[in-house]
Enzyme design. Structure first.
Site, PDB file in Angstrom:
ATOM      1  N   CYS A   1       0.539  -1.342  -0.132  1.00  0.00           N
ATOM      2  CA  CYS A   1      -0.244   0.368   0.248  1.00  0.00           C
ATOM      3  C   CYS A   1       0.608   0.934   0.270  1.00  0.00           C
ATOM      4  CB  CYS A   1      -0.450  -0.612   1.177  1.00  0.00           C
ATOM      5  SG  CYS A   1      -1.832  -1.881   1.192  1.00  0.00           S
TER       6      CYS A   1
ATOM      7  N   HIS B   1      -3.803   6.104   0.401  1.00  0.00           N
ATOM      8  CA  HIS B   1      -4.259   4.924  -0.134  1.00  0.00           C
ATOM      9  C   HIS B   1      -5.393   5.007  -0.016  1.00  0.00           C
ATOM     10  CE1 HIS B   1      -4.197   0.729  -0.202  1.00  0.00           C
ATOM     11  NE2 HIS B   1      -5.001   0.531   1.292  1.00  0.00           N
TER      12      HIS B   1
ATOM     13  N   ASN C   1      -9.822  -1.910  -2.773  1.00  0.00           N
ATOM     14  CA  ASN C   1      -8.746  -1.888  -2.810  1.00  0.00           C
ATOM     15  C   ASN C   1      -7.677  -2.277  -3.309  1.00  0.00           C
ATOM     16  OD1 ASN C   1      -5.596  -1.863  -1.933  1.00  0.00           O
ATOM     17  ND2 ASN C   1      -7.001  -2.050   0.396  1.00  0.00           N
TER      18      ASN C   1
END
Length: 343
Positions: free
Chosen positions: A116, A266, A296
């Site tokens: 991430c 993120h 995600n």
């Protein structure tokens, strides 16, 4: 004027297959499609095909970007690729991508392994090589296929993650000041076990016993070869670390958060982003969200979100953007971008 790295454009690629909340709710009793949306902010995620690897996604993203910007591929002299789902243990996936993109043999190509926090780290690497005069035209690629690590009955991660790739073209230009930076980067390996695929590499080679399924107290099923996430620990780490990270990077730039035009974090989940936005008191018009239709996507969340606001006309030349990534490792990073492409 100084020679410095400048972002010229961004693009991305999402696989064709879609995994919807309705499909997931049929697998998880008590988890309706609306409940999944409320917890994650995600309506659907894209899933790579069984034969589709991270390199395939990255090549599609890179081709899109290079064709859209009409880039002479012979000019590219640096290819940096981030993934946590490489095609092979070796060779380096970037070498495979170099050949498939038809780039010259003068290209420096290598992988780096981050999740991430990939985007700030990648920008730091590329800027360093450009500022040092080692490269002048760089492709920064990021791609992950986390779906291949996820057990179908582990709702803690299957509801969150999607597969994707992103591509960023960065070139050496003359500017009054650096276009990318300053950077604040950090690591805390004590959190490594909270987001991990335990078995399958050299520390824990895959054995038959690792394929045994276990179901935890939250009714999530996985094996040692699947992705495990300790959600509460990741949440606690993030809400403690990220506000300080944001304050540190604006302090390093000798500005305030009010001077930043857009903040692109993120894109972890709705719950986490809402908490961070509230903690940092960032107004809606400055806080970017883009995950409802892709999930995600790990290393690509920030570039995809950044492309979305550029395409929507929300980024003007000269705008100051703050990007920050955080998660698996634990690893975190943030930097500023002054948006000033050549065209």
């Amino acid at each position: 004027m100084v020679r410095t790295a400048v972002i010229q454009g961004i693009d991305h690629y999402l696989p064709e297959e879609r995994l919807t909340n309705a499909e997931l709710s049929a697998l998880y009793p008590g988890w309706t499609a609306d409940k999944i949306l409320e917890k994650t902010g995600i309506l659907e995620r894209r899933i790579a095909a069984d034969t589709e690897c991270a390199s395939d996604l990255a090549v599609r993203a890179a081709d899109r970007l290079l064709e859209r910007l009409d880039v002479d591929r012979s000019r590219i002299d640096l290819l940096v690729f981030c993934t946590q789902s490489p095609d092979h243990f070796l060779p380096t996936t970037a070498c495979l991508i170099q050949e498939r993109l038809g780039l010259g043999t003068n290209v420096a190509a290598f992988d780096y392994n981050l999740g991430c926090s990939a985007f700030p780290y990648g920008l730091a690497i590329v800027r360093g090589l450009i500022d040092a005069g080692i490269a002048s035209t760089a492709l920064l690629l990021m791609a992950d296929t986390y779906s291949k690590f996820i057990h179908p009955l582990d709702k803690s991660v299957r509801t969150l993650f999607g597969d994707a790739a992103s591509a960023v073209l960065i070139t050496a230009e003359e500017r009054a000041a650096p276009s990318i930076g300053p950077f604040v980067l950090g690591t805390d390996g004590t959190g490594a076990g909270n987001l991990i695929v335990p078995a399958g590499a050299m520390r824990h080679p895959l054995a038959t016993a690792d394929l045994a399924e276990k179901t935890d107290k939250s009714d999530n099923t996985r094996t040692a070869a699947n992705l495990f996430m300790n959600g509460p620990a990741i949440f606690e780490f993030t809400v403690k670390r990220v506000p300080a990270l944001i304050r540190d990077v604006v302090a390093a730039a000798e500005i305030s958060l009010d001077d930043v035009d857009l903040v692109i974090l993120h894109q972890a989940s709705e719950m986490l982003l809402a908490t961070l936005q509230g903690s940092l008191r960032i107004p809606d018009e400055k806080f970017v969200r883009h995950y409802s239709r892709c999930g995600n996507t790990v290393s690509s969340t920030i570039p995809i979100a950044l492309q979305s606001v550029i395409d929507a006309g929300r980024v003007a030349r000269g705008d100051v953007l703050l990007v920050a990534g955080f998660g698996v490792g634990y690893s975190w990073g943030a930097n500023l971008i002054r948006w000033e492409p050549n065209a």
